[in-house]
Motif scaffolding. Structure first.
Motif, PDB file in Angstrom:
ATOM      1  N   SER B 202       1.767  -0.628  -0.031  1.00 16.14           N
ATOM      2  CA  SER B 202      -0.151   0.237   0.019  1.00 16.14           C
ATOM      3  C   SER B 202       1.121   1.277   0.150  1.00 16.14           C
ATOM      4  CB  SER B 202      -0.520  -0.170   1.109  1.00 16.14           C
ATOM      5  OG  SER B 202      -2.119  -1.529   1.301  1.00 16.14           O
ATOM      6  N   ILE B 203       1.963   1.158   0.796  1.00 11.66           N
ATOM      7  CA  ILE B 203       2.576   2.117   0.755  1.00 11.66           C
ATOM      8  C   ILE B 203       3.570   2.065  -0.558  1.00 11.66           C
ATOM      9  CG2 ILE B 203       5.031   2.438   1.290  1.00 11.66           C
ATOM     10  CD1 ILE B 203       4.308   1.870   3.960  1.00 11.66           C
ATOM     11  N   MET B 204       4.090   1.483  -1.217  1.00 14.06           N
ATOM     12  CA  MET B 204       4.806   0.956  -2.764  1.00 14.06           C
ATOM     13  C   MET B 204       3.751   2.182  -3.620  1.00 14.06           C
ATOM     14  SD  MET B 204       6.811  -1.741  -2.396  1.00 14.06           S
ATOM     15  CE  MET B 204       7.341  -2.049  -4.269  1.00 14.06           C
ATOM     16  N   GLU B 205       2.245   1.763  -3.120  1.00 10.26           N
ATOM     17  CA  GLU B 205       1.332   2.350  -4.131  1.00 10.26           C
ATOM     18  C   GLU B 205       1.456   3.392  -3.805  1.00 10.26           C
ATOM     19  OE1 GLU B 205      -2.893   0.228  -5.273  1.00 10.26           O
ATOM     20  OE2 GLU B 205      -3.433   1.937  -4.552  1.00 10.26           O
ATOM     21  N   ARG B 206       1.281   4.267  -2.759  1.00 12.65           N
ATOM     22  CA  ARG B 206       1.213   5.281  -2.650  1.00 12.65           C
ATOM     23  C   ARG B 206       2.525   6.213  -3.065  1.00 12.65           C
ATOM     24  NH1 ARG B 206      -4.173   6.257   0.116  1.00 12.65           N
ATOM     25  NH2 ARG B 206      -2.920   8.291   1.329  1.00 12.65           N
ATOM     26  N   MET B 207       3.702   6.145  -3.246  1.00  9.89           N
ATOM     27  CA  MET B 207       5.080   6.196  -4.007  1.00  9.89           C
ATOM     28  C   MET B 207       4.907   6.202  -5.250  1.00  9.89           C
ATOM     29  SD  MET B 207       6.662   5.750  -0.396  1.00  9.89           S
ATOM     30  CE  MET B 207       8.019   6.066  -1.002  1.00  9.89           C
ATOM     31  N   GLY B 208       3.974   5.411  -5.695  1.00  7.60           N
ATOM     32  CA  GLY B 208       4.498   5.492  -7.622  1.00  7.60           C
ATOM     33  C   GLY B 208       5.815   4.970  -8.056  1.00  7.60           C
ATOM     34  N   GLY B 209       6.758   4.366  -7.366  1.00  5.37           N
ATOM     35  CA  GLY B 209       7.836   4.197  -7.870  1.00  5.37           C
ATOM     36  C   GLY B 209       8.500   5.622  -7.563  1.00  5.37           C
ATOM     37  N   TYR B 210       8.561   6.071  -6.753  1.00  3.73           N
ATOM     38  CA  TYR B 210       9.238   8.097  -6.200  1.00  3.73           C
ATOM     39  C   TYR B 210       9.935   7.082  -5.324  1.00  3.73           C
ATOM     40  CZ  TYR B 210       7.222   9.618 -10.798  1.00  3.73           C
ATOM     41  OH  TYR B 210       6.756  10.091 -12.231  1.00  3.73           O
ATOM     42  N   GLY B 211      11.414   7.850  -5.030  1.00  4.64           N
ATOM     43  CA  GLY B 211      11.590   7.978  -3.789  1.00  4.64           C
ATOM     44  C   GLY B 211      12.280   6.310  -3.030  1.00  4.64           C
ATOM     45  N   SER B 212      11.838   5.894  -1.762  1.00  2.00           N
ATOM     46  CA  SER B 212      12.331   4.355  -1.564  1.00  2.00           C
ATOM     47  C   SER B 212      11.486   4.047   0.213  1.00  2.00           C
ATOM     48  CB  SER B 212      14.441   4.403  -1.034  1.00  2.00           C
ATOM     49  OG  SER B 212      14.201   5.786  -0.178  1.00  2.00           O
ATOM     50  N   VAL B 213      11.397   3.162  -0.272  1.00  2.00           N
ATOM     51  CA  VAL B 213      11.185   2.196   0.970  1.00  2.00           C
ATOM     52  C   VAL B 213      12.136   1.215   1.520  1.00  2.00           C
ATOM     53  CG1 VAL B 213       8.604   1.530   1.782  1.00  2.00           C
ATOM     54  CG2 VAL B 213       8.263   2.653  -0.258  1.00  2.00           C
ATOM     55  N   ILE B 214      12.498   1.953   2.622  1.00  2.00           N
ATOM     56  CA  ILE B 214      13.254   0.522   3.342  1.00  2.00           C
ATOM     57  C   ILE B 214      12.063  -0.031   4.365  1.00  2.00           C
ATOM     58  CG2 ILE B 214      14.909   0.142   4.821  1.00  2.00           C
ATOM     59  CD1 ILE B 214      15.961   3.470   4.446  1.00  2.00           C
ATOM     60  N   GLN B 215      12.224  -1.666   3.863  1.00  2.00           N
ATOM     61  CA  GLN B 215      12.112  -2.427   4.770  1.00  2.00           C
ATOM     62  C   GLN B 215      12.513  -3.432   5.862  1.00  2.00           C
ATOM     63  OE1 GLN B 215       9.836  -6.133   3.344  1.00  2.00           O
ATOM     64  NE2 GLN B 215       8.542  -6.334   4.698  1.00  2.00           N
ATOM     65  N   MET B 216      11.769  -2.762   7.651  1.00  2.00           N
ATOM     66  CA  MET B 216      13.036  -3.308   7.937  1.00  2.00           C
ATOM     67  C   MET B 216      12.173  -4.959   8.988  1.00  2.00           C
ATOM     68  SD  MET B 216      14.856  -0.134   9.068  1.00  2.00           S
ATOM     69  CE  MET B 216      16.148  -1.106   9.900  1.00  2.00           C
ATOM     70  N   TYR B 217      12.736  -5.683   8.729  1.00  2.00           N
ATOM     71  CA  TYR B 217      13.018  -6.862   8.725  1.00  2.00           C
ATOM     72  C   TYR B 217      13.776  -7.551   9.965  1.00  2.00           C
ATOM     73  CZ  TYR B 217      16.271  -9.291   6.057  1.00  2.00           C
ATOM     74  OH  TYR B 217      17.702  -9.491   5.845  1.00  2.00           O
ATOM     75  N   PRO B 218      12.871  -8.413  10.960  1.00  2.00           N
ATOM     76  CA  PRO B 218      12.774  -9.391  11.816  1.00  2.00           C
ATOM     77  C   PRO B 218      13.813 -10.559  11.123  1.00  2.00           C
ATOM     78  CG  PRO B 218      10.262  -9.329  11.770  1.00  2.00           C
ATOM     79  CD  PRO B 218      10.454  -8.399  10.520  1.00  2.00           C
ATOM     80  N   GLY B 219      14.394 -11.259  11.507  1.00  2.00           N
ATOM     81  CA  GLY B 219      13.991 -12.828  11.422  1.00  2.00           C
ATOM     82  C   GLY B 219      15.378 -12.853  10.462  1.00  2.00           C
ATOM     83  N   THR B 239      12.837   0.566  -6.477  1.00  2.00           N
ATOM     84  CA  THR B 239      12.755   1.818  -4.787  1.00  2.00           C
ATOM     85  C   THR B 239      13.027   0.748  -3.822  1.00  2.00           C
ATOM     86  OG1 THR B 239      10.271   1.893  -5.077  1.00  2.00           O
ATOM     87  CG2 THR B 239      11.687   3.415  -6.216  1.00  2.00           C
ATOM     88  N   LEU B 240      12.392  -0.508  -3.541  1.00  2.00           N
ATOM     89  CA  LEU B 240      12.168  -1.247  -2.723  1.00  2.00           C
ATOM     90  C   LEU B 240      13.560  -1.319  -1.744  1.00  2.00           C
ATOM     91  CD1 LEU B 240      10.905  -2.567  -0.107  1.00  2.00           C
ATOM     92  CD2 LEU B 240       9.898  -4.313  -2.252  1.00  2.00           C
ATOM     93  N   HIS B 241      13.987  -1.175  -0.585  1.00  2.00           N
ATOM     94  CA  HIS B 241      14.860  -1.824   0.080  1.00  2.00           C
ATOM     95  C   HIS B 241      14.937  -3.041   1.394  1.00  2.00           C
ATOM     96  CE1 HIS B 241      16.302   1.825  -1.654  1.00  2.00           C
ATOM     97  NE2 HIS B 241      17.506   0.970  -2.147  1.00  2.00           N
ATOM     98  N   GLU B 242      15.275  -3.057   2.116  1.00  2.00           N
ATOM     99  CA  GLU B 242      15.285  -4.136   3.461  1.00  2.00           C
ATOM    100  C   GLU B 242      17.027  -3.953   3.863  1.00  2.00           C
ATOM    101  OE1 GLU B 242      15.299  -5.810  -0.101  1.00  2.00           O
ATOM    102  OE2 GLU B 242      17.055  -6.072  -0.262  1.00  2.00           O
ATOM    103  N   PHE B 243      16.340  -3.873   5.147  1.00  2.00           N
ATOM    104  CA  PHE B 243      17.550  -4.518   6.544  1.00  2.00           C
ATOM    105  C   PHE B 243      17.541  -4.885   7.763  1.00  2.00           C
ATOM    106  CE2 PHE B 243      21.430  -2.581   7.765  1.00  2.00           C
ATOM    107  CZ  PHE B 243      21.257  -2.058   9.175  1.00  2.00           C
TER     108      PHE B 243
END
Lengths: 288, 420
Positions: B202-219, B239-243
């Motif tokens: 949903s967040i990615m949809e509202r960002m339309g491919g611009y900017g960046s989204v960093i998913q912090m993940y457990p495990g 635009t999608l990253h993970e950490f």
């Protein structure tokens, strides 16, 4: 600064939001040499604002507060009302139900005080466009001025006309149409003309059930599908610390010799954090 | 800019598209694959004939499972005093109806037969007749609508089908989160969620491919199954990253080493050479991505933070708030209110945030029909709670809550009698 893009430092010409306290925010047009009176004292733009970081603390003679970067949500609670406005709770729901996103082309009427307009612009930037219609000339001019000050005017076209007679001024381009007018059923036909021929979403917001009924009927007649009517209410919880006294039933006859006298100190009360609700909850804004 | 033939494409169903099947209030997310059988509401369907049709078209499911675009259509006593509910009004038996279905009779015709064989149908009020037909339509008409996925549709789907997977996040609550966090194109947003990827998508949809989204993940790795269902164009994934959160403390302390060597490298000689090479490349790619994401985070200048998980929100929030610039929004979702009360308390103690609000929303649906308008359903409480606020520059000199106590002093309960 703009309402659709963050920046870090306050500059001359920005619109900043002074967060004075909970439920007390004030917009300010930042200008070299200008001064603004607040309940905590006077602030001098050149020294207190310009060049400072958004989010910094400003200290005045009678207290302090923070300066915030404008967002549509802060604008909604800070803006000068020219009409009854839509608040964030309804705005958020409408945004999702209309499936707004970057690139969306949206038609809106009436513009009013521009509360929803700013939220739409934030969501559809940088590639979308908002066609907004306001039939009151002065309000149309005022809101156009604000869009310019807020550096979003490239994303919006304001038209001063009656949407029920003259429509939105565009044909076959809109992904979404929003109506907040006294007689939305008269604008449904125009909404259809403005929408893309492949279809789109429409939302009409009305305070009265009779308006909703008439509008739903018009939508059905004009071939709209998947019609639903929803009301969303916000409940805010007040976080408080409360102290509840404990009863004293007298010394416990079952305590043995081993228990130290201080084992069960007589706590007068227990303190805990809880939430309470306001006595009266806002009951109704409208149905969408 | 009016439509022309070229724009048409984006509105038509293509092979490989991720779509959502809809009948009434039932949704299901599937992918259009040639000659693949898909099950929906106890029916097997082939989606091949949908390719090339416009999105939001309603299809009829023919016997055999193929689709055909559906042509749409849609006709009393005064009240129910003479209607006796003895279960004998309908002359057709269950077996009769099954036989008709087997004969391949269309839904519309089955309903017509039911009406014709209903002894007291004519005695029903007009409204009642309409309601009856609508009910039978739901049961016997074999239609399905194919929709383009969106946050709205997927949020409704998950809430209806698998609320447990999304921590019972109701879609109006999700709507509030996206707006309160000021999600928009071009920003840098941190997300920590265990909602099957619905919040992330949903967040990615509202960002339309611009900017960046960093998913912090457990495990071990980020869970993103739900993101696929949105059917984003390939470039959105850039635009999608993970950490991994297990490295957060190291990153904050400046001791994160992103050039760490593979501890199992020494054992490579026991494994086939090619496999070892592939493993090495994969690991190098992973390290590269980790370093790139760490660089994005190190500046501590993220524009927004959204948390929605089954983890206790308090430590998650306190840990991740450090990555935000001042004057930026954050939103925390919790299925339960108590953990958020704790967060509220901690934030007040630490300072650095303003405009804290603890809220939930109620949602009420209405049936709107001439002379039959009334509320239908009220959804409250079960949609979860939100804590939202804005960061400010941290002030280390003044203790928090000094002059501007935003909370009244602890209330003392009034006693009726004297204390014992």
């Amino acid at each position: 600064m703009s309402f659709v893009e963050y920046s870090d430092f306050i500059q001359d010409g920005d619109v900043a939001i002074l967060y004075l306290s909970h439920n007390n925010v004030m917009p300010v047009k930042v200008q070299q040499g200008a001064q603004t009176q607040t309940r905590y004292g006077v602030i001098r733009h050149s020294t207190d604002l310009i060049g400072q970081r958004y989010g910094s603390k400003v200290t005045c003679s009678k207290g302090w507060f923070h300066v915030l970067h404008p967002t549509p949500e802060l604008w909604t609670v800070a803006l000068p009302h020219r009409t009854q406005i839509l608040y964030t709770t309804d705005i958020a729901f409408i945004t999702m139900m209309l499936e707004l996103k970057p690139g969306s082309i949206v038609c809106e009427s009436g513009t009013g005080s521009g509360s929803l307009s700013h939220a739409i612009l934030r969501t559809i930037a940088p590639t979308g466009h908002l066609h907004t219609v306001e039939f009151h000339q002065q309000r149309a001019e005022k809101v156009a001025e604000e869009f310019k000050e807020h550096r979003v005017d490239h994303l919006v076209t304001v038209r001063n006309q009656d949407v029920c007679k003259d429509g939105f001024g565009v044909t076959g381009v809109a992904d979404a149409v929003f109506l907040d007018i006294p007689s939305p059923w008269d604008a449904v036909g125009h909404a259809k003309v403005a929408m893309k021929k492949h279809g789109g979403r429409l939302c009409s917001f009305s305070p009265c059930i009779e308006q909703v009924q008439k509008t739903c009927e018009a939508l059905q007649d004009q071939g709209f599908e998947d019609i639903s009517t929803t009301e969303v209410l916000l409940r805010e919880h007040d976080v408080r610390t409360v102290s509840l006294p404990l009863p004293d039933f007298g010394p416990d006859p079952e305590t043995t010799e081993e228990a130290t006298p201080a084992a069960a100190p007589n706590h007068a009360s227990i303190t805990l954090k809880t939430t309470t609700l306001p006595r009266e909850m806002p009951g109704h804004t409208g149905l969408g | 800019m009016a439509d022309n033939g070229d724009d048409d494409n984006q509105y038509r169903i293509k092979e490989g598209d991720y779509v959502v099947l809809k009948r009434g209030e039932i949704f299901k997310a599937v992918q259009i694959q040639p000659r693949k059988k898909v099950i929906f509401e106890k029916q097997w369907i082939f989606l091949d004939n949908a390719v090339g049709q416009l999105y939001s078209t309603t299809f009829e499911i023919l016997s055999g499972g193929n689709l055909k675009p559906h042509e749409l259509k849609d006709s009393a006593g005064t009240d129910n005093r003479n209607i006796v509910d003895d279960g004998k009004s309908q002359k057709l038996t269950r077996d009769d109806i099954e036989a008709l279905k087997e004969k391949g009779l269309k839904g519309q015709d089955i309903i017509k037969k039911l009406v014709d064989n209903h002894a007291t149908f004519g005695d029903k009020t007009e409204y009642s007749q309409v309601k009856y037909i609508k009910k039978k339509k739901k049961k016997y008409e074999n239609t399905v609508m194919i929709l383009k996925p969106s946050c709205r549709i997927l949020a409704m789907m998950y809430h209806g089908r698998e609320p447990g997977k999304i921590c019972h996040l109701r879609y109006d609550t999700l709507a509030q989160m996206l707006t309160l966090a000021n999600i928009h194109a071009g920003s840098k947003v941190l997300v920590f969620e265990t909602c099957a990827g619905l919040v992330l998508g949903s967040i990615m949809e509202r960002m339309g491919g611009y900017g960046s989204v960093i998913q912090m993940y457990p495990g071990g790795g980020p869970v993103r199954a739900g993101v696929e269902s949105f059917g984003f164009p390939a470039h959105f994934h850039d635009t999608l990253h993970e950490f991994p959160i297990c490295h957060v403390n190291a990153l904050l302390a400046g001791t994160l080493d992103t050039s760490a060597k593979d501890p199992t490298a020494g054992r490579a000689r026991f494994v086939c050479f090619l496999q070892a090479q592939v493993k090495k490349l994969r690991l190098e790619e992973k390290q590269r991505r980790l370093a790139a994401t760490a660089a994005l985070l190190k500046g501590r200048n993220a524009d927004g933070l959204v948390i929605a998980s089954r983890f206790h929100p308090c430590p998650v929030l306190l840990g991740l708030l450090k990555f935000l610039s001042p004057s930026r929004p954050f939103v925390v979702y919790s299925q339960y209110i108590e953990p958020l009360v704790e967060c509220f308390k901690k934030l007040r103690e630490c300072g650095g945030t303003v405009n804290l609000r603890l809220t939930d929303t109620w949602m009420r649906h209405y049936q709107v029909l001439p002379d039959r308008t009334h509320p239908l359903l009220l959804m409250s409480g079960g949609g979860g709670y939100l804590l939202s606020g804005t960061t400010v520059a941290t002030d280390h000199s003044k203790p928090a809550g000094s002059k501007q106590a935003e909370e009244p002093a602890p209330k003392r309960q009034k006693l009726e009698d004297t204390e014992g």
